[in-house]
Design an enzyme around this catalytic site. Structure first.
Site, PDB file in Angstrom:
ATOM      1  N   ASP A 123     -16.433   9.203   6.369  1.00  0.00           N
ATOM      2  CA  ASP A 123     -15.452   8.275   6.159  1.00  0.00           C
ATOM      3  C   ASP A 123     -13.907   9.074   6.820  1.00  0.00           C
ATOM      4  OD1 ASP A 123     -14.933   5.302   4.608  1.00  0.00           O
ATOM      5  OD2 ASP A 123     -13.235   6.402   4.970  1.00  0.00           O
ATOM      6  N   ARG A 171       0.886  -1.331  -0.021  1.00  0.00           N
ATOM      7  CA  ARG A 171       0.160  -0.037   0.037  1.00  0.00           C
ATOM      8  C   ARG A 171       0.963   1.340   0.098  1.00  0.00           C
ATOM      9  NH1 ARG A 171      -5.168  -0.984   2.820  1.00  0.00           N
ATOM     10  NH2 ARG A 171      -6.048  -2.959   1.926  1.00  0.00           N
TER      11      ARG A 171
HETATM   12  C1  LIG Z   1     -14.649  -1.854   3.898  1.00  0.00           C
HETATM   13  S1  LIG Z   1     -15.049  -0.238   3.778  1.00  0.00           S
HETATM   14  C2  LIG Z   1     -16.904  -0.173   4.041  1.00  0.00           C
HETATM   15  C3  LIG Z   1     -17.725   0.485   3.230  1.00  0.00           C
HETATM   16  C4  LIG Z   1     -18.960   0.320   3.149  1.00  0.00           C
HETATM   17  N1  LIG Z   1     -19.479   0.725   4.375  1.00  0.00           N
HETATM   18  C5  LIG Z   1     -19.388  -1.037   2.832  1.00  0.00           C
HETATM   19  O1  LIG Z   1     -20.128  -1.697   3.759  1.00  0.00           O
HETATM   20  O2  LIG Z   1     -19.363  -1.452   1.952  1.00  0.00           O
HETATM   21  C6  LIG Z   1     -14.500   0.487   5.436  1.00  0.00           C
HETATM   22  C7  LIG Z   1     -14.522   1.960   5.348  1.00  0.00           C
HETATM   23  O3  LIG Z   1     -14.332   2.287   6.814  1.00  0.00           O
HETATM   24  C8  LIG Z   1     -13.235   3.507   6.769  1.00  0.00           C
HETATM   25  N2  LIG Z   1     -12.775   3.548   8.025  1.00  0.00           N
HETATM   26  C9  LIG Z   1     -11.726   2.827   8.594  1.00  0.00           C
HETATM   27  N3  LIG Z   1     -11.493   3.346  10.001  1.00  0.00           N
HETATM   28  C10 LIG Z   1     -12.134   4.245  10.126  1.00  0.00           C
HETATM   29  C11 LIG Z   1     -12.398   5.219  11.161  1.00  0.00           C
HETATM   30  N4  LIG Z   1     -11.552   5.117  12.346  1.00  0.00           N
HETATM   31  N5  LIG Z   1     -13.245   6.135  11.064  1.00  0.00           N
HETATM   32  C12 LIG Z   1     -13.963   6.260   9.888  1.00  0.00           C
HETATM   33  N6  LIG Z   1     -14.037   5.446   8.732  1.00  0.00           N
HETATM   34  C13 LIG Z   1     -13.181   4.551   9.001  1.00  0.00           C
HETATM   35  C14 LIG Z   1     -12.260   3.074   5.774  1.00  0.00           C
HETATM   36  O4  LIG Z   1     -11.838   4.434   5.320  1.00  0.00           O
HETATM   37  C15 LIG Z   1     -13.065   2.512   4.806  1.00  0.00           C
HETATM   38  O5  LIG Z   1     -13.712   3.268   3.622  1.00  0.00           O
END
Ligand SMILES: C[S@@+](CC[C@H](N)C(=O)[O-])C[C@H]1O[C@@H](n2cnc3c(N)ncnc32)[C@H](O)[C@@H]1O
Length: 281
Positions: free
Chosen positions: A139, A34
């Site tokens: 996000d 990454r």
């Molecule tokens: C796997 S994606 C899920 C997207 C969508 N909710 C779905 O279910 O398809 C996880 C997301 O969580 C976000 N994320 C990770 N840690 C986070 C945090 N501490 N606060 C807010 N968002 C976070 C990441 O940037 C990512 O876009």
């Protein structure tokens, strides 16, 4: 060149401190994969040197956190929560809320935007009688928020779960990509929010989609996030989690309910156990 133990430890500490994301030992390959594009973009020869610089340069440290979020998503992911939203949650909320109440929905880890845009499309179809709604989509990743705001999706992304009638209704061709309509974009406020940090006050939500993000956190963080989300949810509101996530054993303030063919969670005082809210199927 591979990361040293110290460099890997620095990255683990950084993403844990700033995003509560837990990187297990053995994920060195993931970190290297990454961070390599970031190092190249910055004109830095190796990932190790990039990590070294990030210890002194805040901007690079932020890029590392962003790059180590996992942004996998798709339209109407897992389908059932979205069917439950249309078939169970919206009819119940329409009956429970006065006509002038603007429904508020939060997509709390929205990634590149498929989740909030998908919810907006369902709301557009389902709401009647001039009922208004708004969606807040957040996000931690600045890059994802920018992408989501832009509302542009490749053919490959569109192919991942977006029903053709919704594509036809809400998108225009933009070269090789697809652009979401301005009307839909106006319904969504995108902003950067770290769920693991204390959340700023916001008006209460009727529905929260907090899907596929708790999995990255340790238990105390999951608990803290669920508690702060509960404080922002109306007492009779609805929470949807990812298929591999639950509140059970983590936050007793929520109760699991069956909504159509999906599981949802509601603040405990508002429902009597056992609950089985059937959909209009
Ligand atoms: C796997 S994606 C899920 C997207 C969508 N909710 C779905 O279910 O398809 C996880 C997301 O969580 C976000 N994320 C990770 N840690 C986070 C945090 N501490 N606060 C807010 N968002 C976070 C990441 O940037 C990512 O876009």
């Amino acid at each position: 060149m591979a990361l040293t133990t110290q460099e890997f430890a620095f990255v683990c500490g950084l993403v844990r401190r700033e995003a509560a994301i837990v990187l297990e030992p053995g994920k060195e390959y993931l970190v290297e994969a990454r961070l390599l594009p970031l190092a190249r973009r910055a004109g830095i020869a190796t990932v190790g040197e990039f990590v070294g610089r990030a210890q002194r340069e805040r901007l690079l440290a932020e890029q590392i956190v962003d790059a180590l979020t996992t942004n996998e998503t798709s339209w109407m992911r897992d389908r059932e929560p979205f069917s439950a939203f249309t078939d169970v949650v919206l009819p119940e909320l329409a009956a429970a809320r006065p006509p002038l109440h603007r429904l508020r929905v939060w997509s709390a880890a929205c990634s590149s935007g498929q989740e909030p845009y998908g919810l907006a499309m369902l709301l557009e179809d389902a709401l009647t009688g001039g009922r208004q709604y708004e969606i807040v989509a957040t996000d931690i990743s600045a890059e994802m928020i920018e992408r989501a705001k832009a509302g542009r999706f490749s053919q490959l992304e569109v192919n991942r779960g977006l029903p053709v009638p919704l594509l036809v209704k809400h998108f225009q061709r933009a070269g090789t990509e697809w652009q979401v309509s301005d009307a839909l974009r106006r319904k969504i406020t995108f902003k950067r929010v770290n769920l693991a940090a204390p959340l700023a006050p916001m008006p209460a939500f009727d529905v929260v989609f907090l899907r596929n993000v708790l999995i990255y956190f340790d238990l105390p963080t999951k608990r803290a996030v669920l508690q702060s989300v509960r404080r922002l949810l109306r007492p009779d509101g609805w929470l949807f989690l990812g298929a591999a996530e639950t509140t059970i054993g983590i936050d007793d303030g929520f109760q699991r309910v069956v909504a159509g063919r999906a599981s949802a969670y509601r603040p405990r005082a508002s429902v009597a156990a056992p609950v089985n809210v059937m959909g209009r199927r």
